[in-house]
Design an enzyme around this catalytic site. Structure first.
Site, short mmCIF file in Angstrom:
data_model
loop_
_atom_site.label_atom_id
_atom_site.label_comp_id
_atom_site.label_asym_id
_atom_site.label_seq_id
_atom_site.Cartn_x
_atom_site.Cartn_y
_atom_site.Cartn_z
N GLY A 111 -6.65 -0.40 4.87
CA GLY A 111 -8.09 -0.63 4.93
C GLY A 111 -8.79 -0.21 3.66
N GLY A 112 -8.18 0.70 2.88
CA GLY A 112 -8.75 1.08 1.60
C GLY A 112 -9.51 2.39 1.62
N THR A 113 -9.98 2.78 0.43
CA THR A 113 -10.68 4.05 0.24
C THR A 113 -11.95 4.14 1.08
OG1 THR A 113 -9.80 4.39 -1.98
CG2 THR A 113 -11.89 5.48 -1.45
N CYS A 114 -12.75 3.09 1.07
CA CYS A 114 -14.05 3.13 1.74
C CYS A 114 -13.91 3.46 3.22
CB CYS A 114 -14.78 1.80 1.55
SG CYS A 114 -16.39 1.75 2.34
N MET A 171 -3.82 4.78 4.33
CA MET A 171 -4.86 4.14 3.53
C MET A 171 -4.99 2.66 3.84
SD MET A 171 -6.50 6.34 1.79
CE MET A 171 -7.30 5.37 0.51
N GLU A 226 0.86 -1.19 0.00
CA GLU A 226 0.00 0.00 0.00
C GLU A 226 0.89 1.23 0.00
OE1 GLU A 226 -2.40 2.78 -0.30
OE2 GLU A 226 -3.36 0.80 -0.25
N GLN A 227 0.56 2.19 -0.85
CA GLN A 227 1.42 3.36 -1.00
C GLN A 227 1.48 4.20 0.26
OE1 GLN A 227 0.43 5.74 -4.40
NE2 GLN A 227 2.28 6.99 -4.25
N HIS A 269 -43.46 -3.31 12.29
CA HIS A 269 -44.14 -2.01 12.35
C HIS A 269 -43.65 -1.23 13.56
CE1 HIS A 269 -47.45 0.87 12.00
NE2 HIS A 269 -47.59 0.75 13.31
#
Length: 467
Positions: A46-49, A44, A39-40, A449
């Site tokens: 875990g990623g973008t999301c 980050m 990962e750069q 309901h």
């Protein structure tokens, strides 16, 4: 794992810590394979999301919805950003340990670049490390697109012009926000910042909002946005930006007429493009299309043997849950019978997190009729649905429900839900479409309901032919 001083050999190399990549890496490592995750940026993991996309923005959306009229916008925004950062820090740590705690995983922070077939060099400062693997997975995602216009670079450098990542930490809070682009990201941020108390103007290049969406639904969305004080300018093109000490001045063309608009901050919500720049794909024999997206087949195989692409980097719809399904397809290739493919995807729902959210699945009325279908359509304003009290109990009975059904088979062809809890109810309709559950069965379903699902009882009872 084998290694020399500056090289490592693993079973699987994953480039990019996105949803599909991290889930695939954990599954393969759990089965005993030696996996490297590159990962750069450590921020980050875990990623973008998790870090800059779905979760942090929806956290801010929630806090915008909770703001009271007497709350000071600037101080309330600062508290919301702090809560966002605390939550994301916790989730990033959980995601880091999801892989870091596995003995068969090697984590490396750095810039990855192919230097040969299934051979990748990772650089970080002066350090270089070369990986080789029989299987390489590219999961680098997408990055914001930026128009090349006069004054944009200077306004970005000054902090006046933002993308969807930097705007989440806007300081000071922008009292006037211009949103360039009326897609899902642009509209979500417009709705969110209006909730925080900003004066928001949306620049839409098209003659109407959401041109690919049902016209009746799009009109309702615009009505709700305008009711929240948001100005939408149609046929509006940004021509340039003049950055000043107190504000940015946007030069616009609106329906053929020149106009200027002052703003404290500008969001460029002009789309996202696959993050393939400088990956060295040509060295590995990996083909890309005209937009830079990696070309894949239905099994997510690239043109290079042993190399797969997951998520936004291969183009198409940019959704975290599609990236998750991508991992299932590749896992099927690597450890299963290889039968899963992108052609398996039926009735995939989407949600744009406005207030209230807009959710969709399947065909619009117009699309169904263009296919020559004989359709029944049911449309109701949420405020008029007697069997759906939940939005009223939450104080937001705005929106619309529209469902399209095949008149001959009772098959649900599509639905558009614009109301409280729409992001949940759409999943039920999508499941019904995949499972072959009929409109009648949904109409006669027994639901809790009060819930927003109860709208199905009443709305599907109003199906009628389209004239």
């Amino acid at each position: 794992m084998t290694n020399s001083e500056n090289s490592l050999s693993v079973d699987v190399l994953v480039i990019g810590w996105g949803k599909g990549g991290k889930t695939l890496a954990a599954a393969l490592a759990g089965s005993g394979q030696k996996v490297a995750m590159v990962e750069q940026f450590a921020s980050m993991h875990g990623g973008t999301c998790i870090n800059v996309g779905c979760v942090p923005t929806k956290t801010l959306v929630h806090d915008a919805q909770e703001r009271r009229e007497d709350d000071d916008a600037a101080s309330y925004w600062a508290r919301a950003v702090q809560r966002r950062d605390t939550l994301i820090g916790t989730l990033r740590d959980v995601n880091h340990h999801m892989l870091a705690d596995l003995d068969t995983v090697t984590l490396v922070d750095g810039r990855a670049r192919f230097v040969g077939e299934r051979t990748v060099e990772v650089s970080g400062g002066e350090d270089r490390l070369t990986f080789t693997a029989p299987t390489v997975v590219v999961n680098t995602g997408a990055v914001p697109s930026r128009p090349d216009l006069p004054g944009i670079d200077a306004a970005i450098a000054s902090g006046r012009v933002h993308d969807s990542t930097s705007l989440q930490h806007a300081d000071p809070f922008p009292r006037r926000l211009a949103v360039v682009g009326a897609g899902p990201i642009g509209l979500e941020f417009a709705s969110m910042f209006a909730g925080f108390g900003a004066e928001v103007t949306v620049l839409n290049r098209r003659p109407r909002l959401l041109p690919a969406e049902d016209e009746e639904v799009a009109a309702e969305v615009q009505s709700v946005l305008e009711g929240d004080g948001i100005t939408v300018l149609h046929e509006a093109d940004l021509r340039g930006v003049e950055d000043g000490p107190e504000q940015a001045l946007l030069r616009l063309d609106v329906a053929g007429r020149s106009r200027q608009l002052a703003a404290d901050a500008v969001l460029l919500a002009t789309g996202r493009r696959p993050a393939t720049d400088d990956l060295g794909l040509e060295a590995a024999g990996i083909d890309v299309d005209e937009r830079g997206a990696i070309v894949v087949d239905e099994h997510l195989r690239t043109s290079a043997h042993g190399v797969y692409a997951l998520g936004d980097v291969h183009g198409g719809a940019q959704q975290t849950y599609l990236s998750l399904d991508d991992h299932r397809i590749v896992l099927s290739q690597l450890t299963g019978d290889g039968s899963r493919s992108t052609s398996d995807r039926v009735a995939v729902p989407t949600t744009t997190f406005l207030t209230p959210p807009l959710a969709a699945v399947g065909l619009t009325e117009a699309e169904a009729r263009e296919q020559g279908r004989n359709v029944l359509v049911a449309t109701q304003k949420v405020a008029a649905i007697k069997a759906m009290p939940r939005p009223k109990t939450l104080g937001d009975p705005r929106g619309l429900v529209k469902i399209v059904v095949d008149a001959g088979t009772d098959e649900i062809l599509g639905a558009r839900l614009f109301h409280v809890d729409a992001q949940e109810v759409i999943n039920l309709i999508a499941l019904a479409m995949r499972a072959g559950t009929t409109a009648t069965q949904l109409r006669d379903g027994i639901w809790t309901h009060p819930s927003s699902t109860e709208a199905l009882n009443e709305t599907l009872g109003k199906l009628a032919p389209v004239e």
